[in-house]
Enzyme design. Structure first.
Site, PDB file in Angstrom:
ATOM      1  N   HIS A 175      26.778 -52.398  -2.232  1.00  0.00           N
ATOM      2  CA  HIS A 175      25.712 -51.784  -3.042  1.00  0.00           C
ATOM      3  C   HIS A 175      25.416 -52.706  -4.231  1.00  0.00           C
ATOM      4  O   HIS A 175      26.179 -52.753  -5.194  1.00  0.00           O
ATOM      5  CB  HIS A 175      26.184 -50.415  -3.519  1.00  0.00           C
ATOM      6  CG  HIS A 175      25.103 -49.541  -4.089  1.00  0.00           C
ATOM      7  ND1 HIS A 175      23.836 -49.994  -4.379  1.00  0.00           N
ATOM      8  CD2 HIS A 175      25.108 -48.221  -4.437  1.00  0.00           C
ATOM      9  CE1 HIS A 175      23.116 -48.989  -4.869  1.00  0.00           C
ATOM     10  NE2 HIS A 175      23.870 -47.904  -4.913  1.00  0.00           N
ATOM     11  N   ASN A 214      19.769 -50.517  -7.458  1.00  0.00           N
ATOM     12  CA  ASN A 214      19.568 -49.287  -8.247  1.00  0.00           C
ATOM     13  C   ASN A 214      20.272 -49.230  -9.601  1.00  0.00           C
ATOM     14  O   ASN A 214      20.639 -48.164 -10.090  1.00  0.00           O
ATOM     15  CB  ASN A 214      19.957 -48.062  -7.410  1.00  0.00           C
ATOM     16  CG  ASN A 214      19.144 -47.953  -6.136  1.00  0.00           C
ATOM     17  OD1 ASN A 214      18.134 -48.633  -5.982  1.00  0.00           O
ATOM     18  ND2 ASN A 214      19.573 -47.112  -5.212  1.00  0.00           N
ATOM     19  N   TYR A 244      23.233 -50.526 -10.672  1.00  0.00           N
ATOM     20  CA  TYR A 244      24.692 -50.460 -10.782  1.00  0.00           C
ATOM     21  C   TYR A 244      25.266 -51.867 -10.990  1.00  0.00           C
ATOM     22  O   TYR A 244      24.512 -52.814 -11.193  1.00  0.00           O
ATOM     23  CB  TYR A 244      25.259 -49.708  -9.585  1.00  0.00           C
ATOM     24  CG  TYR A 244      24.728 -48.281  -9.541  1.00  0.00           C
ATOM     25  CD1 TYR A 244      25.077 -47.365 -10.539  1.00  0.00           C
ATOM     26  CD2 TYR A 244      23.817 -47.869  -8.570  1.00  0.00           C
ATOM     27  CE1 TYR A 244      24.552 -46.077 -10.551  1.00  0.00           C
ATOM     28  CE2 TYR A 244      23.291 -46.576  -8.570  1.00  0.00           C
ATOM     29  CZ  TYR A 244      23.654 -45.688  -9.565  1.00  0.00           C
ATOM     30  OH  TYR A 244      23.134 -44.417  -9.588  1.00  0.00           O
ATOM     31  N   ASN A 271      17.766 -46.309 -13.893  1.00  0.00           N
ATOM     32  CA  ASN A 271      18.931 -46.705 -14.695  1.00  0.00           C
ATOM     33  C   ASN A 271      18.578 -47.779 -15.721  1.00  0.00           C
ATOM     34  O   ASN A 271      19.410 -48.626 -16.059  1.00  0.00           O
ATOM     35  CB  ASN A 271      20.105 -47.148 -13.809  1.00  0.00           C
ATOM     36  CG  ASN A 271      20.831 -45.973 -13.187  1.00  0.00           C
ATOM     37  OD1 ASN A 271      20.927 -44.911 -13.791  1.00  0.00           O
ATOM     38  ND2 ASN A 271      21.346 -46.157 -11.981  1.00  0.00           N
TER      39      ASN A 271
END
Length: 359
Positions: free
Chosen positions: A175, A178, A180, A235
């Protein structure tokens, strides 16, 4: 022969019975200690007709958590819980990979061991609020990771990958999307480092490349995918030149011979409007399989595959409300509407109780 959503496919060594992928979906329904529960087994088993299931994002360590009730992949109990899920999906003929995750700054001390500060490439506080066991609270300023801590982060990804294979997964997805941790290193809105991990595209992509190399060494490149979201502002993310950056990242990932690249083609989660981006240009630079994601319906999915833009298409919300999405697409049947109030947390309602077509 024109390919479509129902054509067989191969992503690396993973054979898919169709090209309809279940996107990773955070649902906040794990048991104590981040251990998957029987309700989670039912949920994934219901959706096993997807060509490939990509699990909800799963923290690689206790420091990688950013939300309540997430399943982890770093303890023996968590591995045992996931093993029941992979066995259930495989028994139904499905394929499933685990999305491995570190949230970085998108956390809160109350969610971390010993009330530790969240970590990030740079000490830049995100706008917005953290979702905690006490409700919504303002994000805190994270602690910038020292360069000598980064090998430990890579080691956590390696341990998570080994644990995923022990749990019976067909592969892992890194991942890097988004907002992170790995995305925070990639984008200059969150990475203002002046060492080997900041500044140039090469430096900002260094941690992602090191993680990918280490994960591939454990799992084999043919069982590893990477997820990116070049222009998702969720975010509190931004970059000064996303097209050039992510073109560089896509091309750089070619050296590993990955199973696939999975791309969020725009902005999600109410992050605001995403800026223009040429996903076709980036896709042409990547030599492996490509999974497209974001607001695809059946017609757009078929068109993306027929044109060669995508090898498979990932569906998120439609899979929440339609465990039998593949069968519904085949029959051109109406889709159940998703109940957004039950997306995060809770029990069976809005999780395992959506009706099947045959019912």
């Amino acid at each position: 022969m024109t390919l479509n959503l129902f054509s067989h496919a191969k992503l690396g060594s993973i054979s898919l019975s169709n090209r309809i992928v279940m996107a990773p979906l955070t649902r906040n329904r794990a048991g104590e200690g981040g251990v998957p529960q029987p309700i989670n087994v039912t949920y994934y088993e219901q959706r096993a007709t997807a060509g490939l299931i990509i699990t909800e994002a799963t923290p690689i360590s206790a420091m990688a958590h950013g939300y309540p009730l997430l399943p982890g992949i770093y303890t023996d109990a968590q591995v045992a819980g996931w093993k029941k899920i992979t066995e259930a999906v495989h028994a139904k003929g499905g394929k499933i990979v685990l999305q491995i995750w570190h949230v970085g700054r998108i956390s809160h001390p109350s969610l971390l061991p010993d009330n530790a500060l969240p970590v990030a490439p740079s000490a830049i506080k995100p706008a917005g609020q953290a979702f905690t066991y006490q409700g919504l609270v303002d994000y805190v300023e994270p602690r910038a990771l020292a360069a000598d801590e980064l090998p430990g982060i890579v080691a956590d990804y390696v341990h998570a990958t080994r644990s995923a294979l022990d749990a019976g997964f067909d592969g892992v997805e890194i991942h890097a999307a988004n907002g992170y941790l790995l995305d925070q290193f990639l984008r200059d809105g969150t990475n203002q480092r002046t060492d080997d991990y900041g500044g140039s595209f090469e430096n900002r992509a260094r941690l992602l490349m090191q993680v990918t190399e280490a994960v591939v060494a454990v799992a084999g490149a043919d069982k590893v995918g990477v997820r990116l979201s070049p222009v998702n502002p969720f975010n509190d993310m931004k970059d000064s030149n996303p097209q050039a950056l992510f073109n560089y990242v896509a091309e750089s990932l070619n050296r590993f011979g990955l199973a696939y690249l999975h791309v969020v083609e725009g902005g999600i989660h109410g992050g605001g409007e995403s800026e223009p981006f040429d996903f076709s240009a980036m896709r042409k630079l990547f030599k492996g399989g490509y999974i497209a994601n974001l607001a695809y319906d059946k017609a757009r999915g078929n068109a993306a595959i027929a044109s060669g833009h995508a090898d498979a298409v990932a569906y998120g919300v439609p899979f929440i409300a339609n465990p039998d999405l593949v069968e519904r697409f085949k029959a051109d049947a109406p889709l159940n509407d998703a109940d957004a109030s039950t997306f995060y947390g809770g029990a069976e309602k809005g999780y395992t109780d959506y009706p099947f077509l045959k019912a």
